[in-house]
Write a protein that holds these residues in place. Structure first.
Motif, short mmCIF file in Angstrom:
data_model
loop_
_atom_site.label_atom_id
_atom_site.label_comp_id
_atom_site.label_asym_id
_atom_site.label_seq_id
_atom_site.Cartn_x
_atom_site.Cartn_y
_atom_site.Cartn_z
N TYR A 1 0.84 -1.21 -0.13
CA TYR A 1 0.06 -0.16 0.00
C TYR A 1 0.89 1.16 -0.11
O TYR A 1 0.51 2.10 -0.78
CB TYR A 1 -0.91 -0.01 1.27
N GLN A 2 1.78 1.15 0.67
CA GLN A 2 2.84 2.36 0.95
C GLN A 2 3.69 2.70 -0.15
O GLN A 2 4.05 4.06 -0.49
CB GLN A 2 3.85 2.17 2.19
N SER A 3 3.49 1.79 -1.09
CA SER A 3 4.74 2.30 -2.39
C SER A 3 3.92 2.76 -3.52
O SER A 3 4.52 3.54 -4.29
CB SER A 3 5.12 0.89 -2.79
N TYR A 4 2.70 2.95 -3.34
CA TYR A 4 1.79 3.90 -4.21
C TYR A 4 1.90 5.30 -3.66
O TYR A 4 1.57 5.73 -2.73
CB TYR A 4 0.26 3.27 -4.27
N THR A 5 1.68 5.89 -4.98
CA THR A 5 1.55 7.58 -4.65
C THR A 5 -0.03 7.56 -4.44
O THR A 5 -0.73 6.79 -4.94
CB THR A 5 1.80 8.54 -5.70
N GLN A 6 -0.46 8.84 -4.03
CA GLN A 6 -2.07 8.97 -3.46
C GLN A 6 -2.68 8.75 -5.09
O GLN A 6 -3.72 7.93 -5.14
CB GLN A 6 -2.20 10.35 -3.04
N SER A 7 -2.13 9.30 -6.18
CA SER A 7 -2.85 9.55 -7.44
C SER A 7 -2.98 7.90 -8.04
O SER A 7 -3.95 7.53 -8.65
CB SER A 7 -2.37 10.45 -8.34
N GLU A 8 -1.82 7.22 -7.84
CA GLU A 8 -1.89 5.85 -8.17
C GLU A 8 -2.83 4.80 -7.69
O GLU A 8 -3.44 4.13 -8.21
CB GLU A 8 -0.34 5.12 -8.02
N ARG A 9 -2.88 5.06 -6.23
CA ARG A 9 -3.81 4.31 -5.60
C ARG A 9 -5.28 4.71 -5.76
O ARG A 9 -6.12 3.85 -6.08
CB ARG A 9 -3.80 4.63 -3.71
N GLU A 10 -5.54 5.82 -5.88
CA GLU A 10 -6.88 6.23 -6.23
C GLU A 10 -7.28 5.85 -7.89
O GLU A 10 -8.40 5.39 -7.93
CB GLU A 10 -7.06 8.00 -6.33
N ALA A 11 -6.36 5.84 -8.68
CA ALA A 11 -6.80 5.23 -10.04
C ALA A 11 -7.03 4.04 -9.85
O ALA A 11 -7.90 3.37 -10.51
CB ALA A 11 -5.61 5.80 -10.88
N ARG A 12 -6.22 3.16 -9.23
CA ARG A 12 -6.43 1.83 -8.99
C ARG A 12 -7.78 1.24 -8.28
O ARG A 12 -8.77 0.51 -8.78
CB ARG A 12 -5.25 0.93 -8.47
N LEU A 13 -8.13 2.10 -7.31
CA LEU A 13 -9.30 1.96 -6.41
C LEU A 13 -10.53 2.31 -7.45
O LEU A 13 -11.49 1.90 -7.30
CB LEU A 13 -9.19 2.80 -5.20
N ASP A 14 -10.24 3.47 -8.16
CA ASP A 14 -11.54 3.98 -8.93
C ASP A 14 -11.99 3.15 -10.21
O ASP A 14 -13.06 2.90 -10.41
CB ASP A 14 -11.13 5.38 -9.55
N TYR A 15 -10.87 2.30 -10.73
CA TYR A 15 -10.86 1.57 -11.86
C TYR A 15 -10.69 0.22 -11.82
O TYR A 15 -10.86 -0.57 -13.02
CB TYR A 15 -10.16 2.30 -13.11
N ASN A 16 -10.32 -0.52 -11.03
CA ASN A 16 -10.21 -1.89 -10.88
C ASN A 16 -10.73 -2.24 -9.55
O ASN A 16 -10.25 -2.42 -8.44
CB ASN A 16 -8.67 -2.15 -10.76
N PRO A 17 -12.14 -2.97 -9.72
CA PRO A 17 -12.83 -3.34 -8.52
C PRO A 17 -12.25 -4.61 -7.84
O PRO A 17 -12.59 -4.99 -6.82
CB PRO A 17 -14.12 -3.80 -9.03
N PHE A 18 -11.08 -5.23 -8.63
CA PHE A 18 -10.65 -6.58 -8.05
C PHE A 18 -9.37 -6.25 -7.21
O PHE A 18 -8.80 -7.10 -6.61
CB PHE A 18 -10.52 -7.55 -9.12
N SER A 19 -8.86 -5.07 -7.43
CA SER A 19 -7.57 -4.77 -6.62
C SER A 19 -7.55 -5.12 -5.18
O SER A 19 -8.48 -4.75 -4.59
CB SER A 19 -7.08 -3.34 -7.16
N PHE A 20 -6.52 -5.90 -4.81
CA PHE A 20 -6.08 -6.15 -3.40
C PHE A 20 -6.47 -4.87 -2.40
O PHE A 20 -6.59 -4.75 -1.17
CB PHE A 20 -5.08 -6.92 -3.18
N LEU A 21 -5.99 -3.75 -2.96
CA LEU A 21 -5.94 -2.41 -2.30
C LEU A 21 -7.37 -2.22 -1.87
O LEU A 21 -7.58 -1.37 -0.91
CB LEU A 21 -5.77 -1.23 -3.23
N HIS A 22 -8.45 -2.73 -2.52
CA HIS A 22 -9.71 -2.43 -1.72
C HIS A 22 -10.18 -3.20 -0.62
O HIS A 22 -10.67 -2.71 0.48
CB HIS A 22 -10.96 -3.03 -2.83
N ILE A 23 -9.25 -4.32 -0.21
CA ILE A 23 -9.28 -4.83 0.96
C ILE A 23 -8.49 -3.96 2.36
O ILE A 23 -9.11 -3.95 3.12
CB ILE A 23 -8.74 -6.51 0.77
#
Length: 409
Positions: free
Chosen positions: A25-47
Motif C-alpha cells: 500500500y505504501q509504495s503507491y502515490t496517492q494518485s496511483e492508489r486512487e486510480a486503481r481503486l476507482d477503475y479496478n474493482p478487483f484490486s487487493f487495495l480495496h481490502i
C-alpha cells in the motif's frame, strides 16, 4: 533444523490474478492508489483500504474489522478460492532487467523464530509489533509473505526446475514490467523431500519482514493456551529463496544541513577519519567496502576510511552503514536517531545517485553519501553474532505482490 509446512492457500482465480495482485500500500502515490481503486474493482487495495468506498480514512480496530469484511466479500464473490489440499507454492519473478528469482511460498514456524533457527538482523519497534499482531488477529489472514533466505540446495533446486519447466498456474506481467509465475507442489514425495532438506539446515535468515515475523510470533504466544485456536497460528507465510538469488541494494543517506559547520570545517573534520579526493563533476560511486561517495556543494568526493584510525571489533563494526554512522553522521552531523531524525533521509535503486544529486542541488539537502551494498555473508554474520544493523542498511529484492497467495488463520 528448520521446519516449513505446506498450507491451503486462498488465491485469486486464474482470470483475475493480474487484477487482484498489488504492491504494498505504501509504495503507491496517492494518485496511483486512487486510480486503481476507482477503475479496478478487483484490486487487493480495496481490502487493505476499506474506507475508500466511504470516501474517508478509517484507522485502528474499526479499519481491521472492515478489512476482514472486504476479504470475506472477495471470497463470497468467488474472486478468492481456497485450495483443497495443502501445497507448497513455487513463485518466480522475472524483473525488467531479466533477473530471475525463484522461491517457495510455505508456512514457517513461529517456534523456529523463538528459538533463533530463523535468524534476525534488524531491531523491531514494539508498538508496531503489537499493532500488526492485533491486525492479524482481527483480519484472520496474511497476504504478504516474510522473505527468508536459505543456503543453496541441489535437492531443492532440482525439484524447482521440474515444476518450472511446466506450464505455470499463474503467469502475469505488471505495469512495472515484472513477470510473475506460480506453480503448485501437491506431490507428497516432493513436499517431503523439500521438508527433509530444510530439516538439514541449522538456520535460515530473515531478509525482509522483521516486523511481520515478530508480530506473527506474538500472535502465536497469545493463542498458545487457547484450545479453540487453530494450529495455523503457530506458523506464518514465508517466501524462501536461495542465498545466491537474493539481491541486496544499498540505501544512500542524505542530510539536510552540516550541523552548523561551514563546508571547509566539515571537510577538515572528515579528514581525521578519511582520505578525501575531490572528483569534481565526475559521477562517482564506491566499488569497495569502507569506501564512500559524497556529494557536497555541486561536487563529488571519494572517501576512503583511514583504517589505522578505526577499530574493527566484530561484524557490526565492519559494516559500512555502521561505520558511516559512527564516524560521520553521529559525531560530525549530530544525527543520533537514524529512524526518527527528520534531518536524514534515505534513497535506493540504481538511479539514486541522480536523485541524490538533484535533491542536494535543489537545496532540499546539504550533503549525501553513497555506499557499497551489504552482501549476504555480512547479513548472516550480523545475525549469527546476535547483532543488529542500522536501519535502512539493505534494500532487498524480490518484492512479491500482495494477494497472490493468502495464508488464513
Amino acid at each position: 533444523m528448520a521446519k516449513i509446512h505446506p498450507f491451503k492457500a486462498v488465491r485469486p482465480t486464474r482470470d483475475k490474478v493480474s487484477l487482484v495482485a498489488s504492491r504494498s500500500y505504501q509504495s503507491y502515490t496517492q494518485s496511483e492508489r486512487e486510480a486503481r481503486l476507482d477503475y479496478n474493482p478487483f484490486s487487493f487495495l480495496h481490502i487493505v483500504n476499506p474506507g475508500y468506498r466511504y470516501h474517508k480514512e478509517i484507522s485502528g480496530k474499526e479499519r481491521y474489522g472492515l478489512v476482514r469484511n472486504r476479504y470475506l466479500e472477495f471470497k463470497e464473490d468467488g474472486t478468492f478460492v481456497q485450495d483443497e489440499s495443502p501445497c507448497f507454492y513455487i513463485y518466480r519473478v522475472v524483473n525488467r532487467e531479466k533477473r530471475v528469482f525463484t522461491g517457495i511460498v510455505a508456512a514457517a514456524s513461529t517456534e523456529d523464530y523463538k528459538n533463533n533457527v530463523i535468524k534476525k538482523h534488524e531491531d523491531t519497534i514494539e508498538y508496531r509489533e503489537q499493532i500488526f499482531k492485533d491486525y492479524l488477529k482481527t483480519v484472520g489472514f496474511n497476504a504478504e509473505p516474510v522473505l527468508l533466505t536459505y543456503p543453496d540446495s541441489d535437492v531443492i533446486s532440482n525439484i524447482l526446475k521440474k515444476y518450472t519447466n511446466t506450464r505455470a498456474e499463474f503467469e502475469f506481467t505488471t505495469t512495472y514490467r515484472d513477470t510473475h509465475y506460480l506453480w503448485l507442489v501437491e506431490d507428497q514425495n516432493d513436499i517431503k523431500a523439500i521438508q527433509d532438506e530444510f530439516t538439514q539446515m541449522e538456520a535460515i535468515y530473515i531478509a525482509d519482514g522483521h516486523h511481520r515475523s515478530a508480530s506473527s510470533y506474538l500472535l502465536s504466544e497469545d493463542c498458545e493456551n487457547d484450545a479453540s485456536v487453530k494450529e495455523s497460528y503457530q506458523s506464518f507465510m514465508s517466501y524462501l529463496i536461495p542465498e545466491s538469488e537474493l539481491c541486496i541494494s544499498e540505501f544512500n543517506r542524505l542530510v539536510k544541513d552540516l550541523n552548523g559547520l561551514s563546508k571547509e570545517q566539515f571537510l577538515l573534520k572528515l579528514d581525521q577519519m578519511y582520505r578525501i579526493e575531490n572528483r569534481g563533476h565526475e559521477w562517482y560511486k564506491p566499488s569497495k567496502k569502507h569506501h564512500f561517495s559524497m556529494y557536497l556543494d555541486g561536487e563529488f568526493y571519494s572517501l576512503y576510511l583511514r583504517k589505522t584510525h578505526y577499530n574493527f571489533t566484530n561484524s557490526l563494526s565492519e559494516l559500512d552503514t555502521h561505520i558511516l554512522y559512527i564516524t560521520i553522521l553521529k559525531p560530525i552531523l549530530g544525527i543520533t536517531d537514524l529512524r526518527n531524525d527528520d534531518r536524514i533521509d534515505y534513497g535506493y535503486d540504481k538511479h539514486n545517485v541522480i536523485e541524490m544529486k538533484n535533491r542536494i542541488d535543489s537545496g532540499e539537502f546539504a550533503v549525501g553519501f553513497g555506499l557499497v551494498p551489504v552482501n549476504v555473508d555480512e547479513m548472516k554474520r550480523i545475525s549469527d553474532e546476535g547483532l543488529v544493523m542500522p536501519p535502512k542498511s539493505t534494500y532487498i529484492e524480490p518484492k512479491l505482490r500482495s494477494g497472490v497467495t493468502i495464508y488464513e488463520f
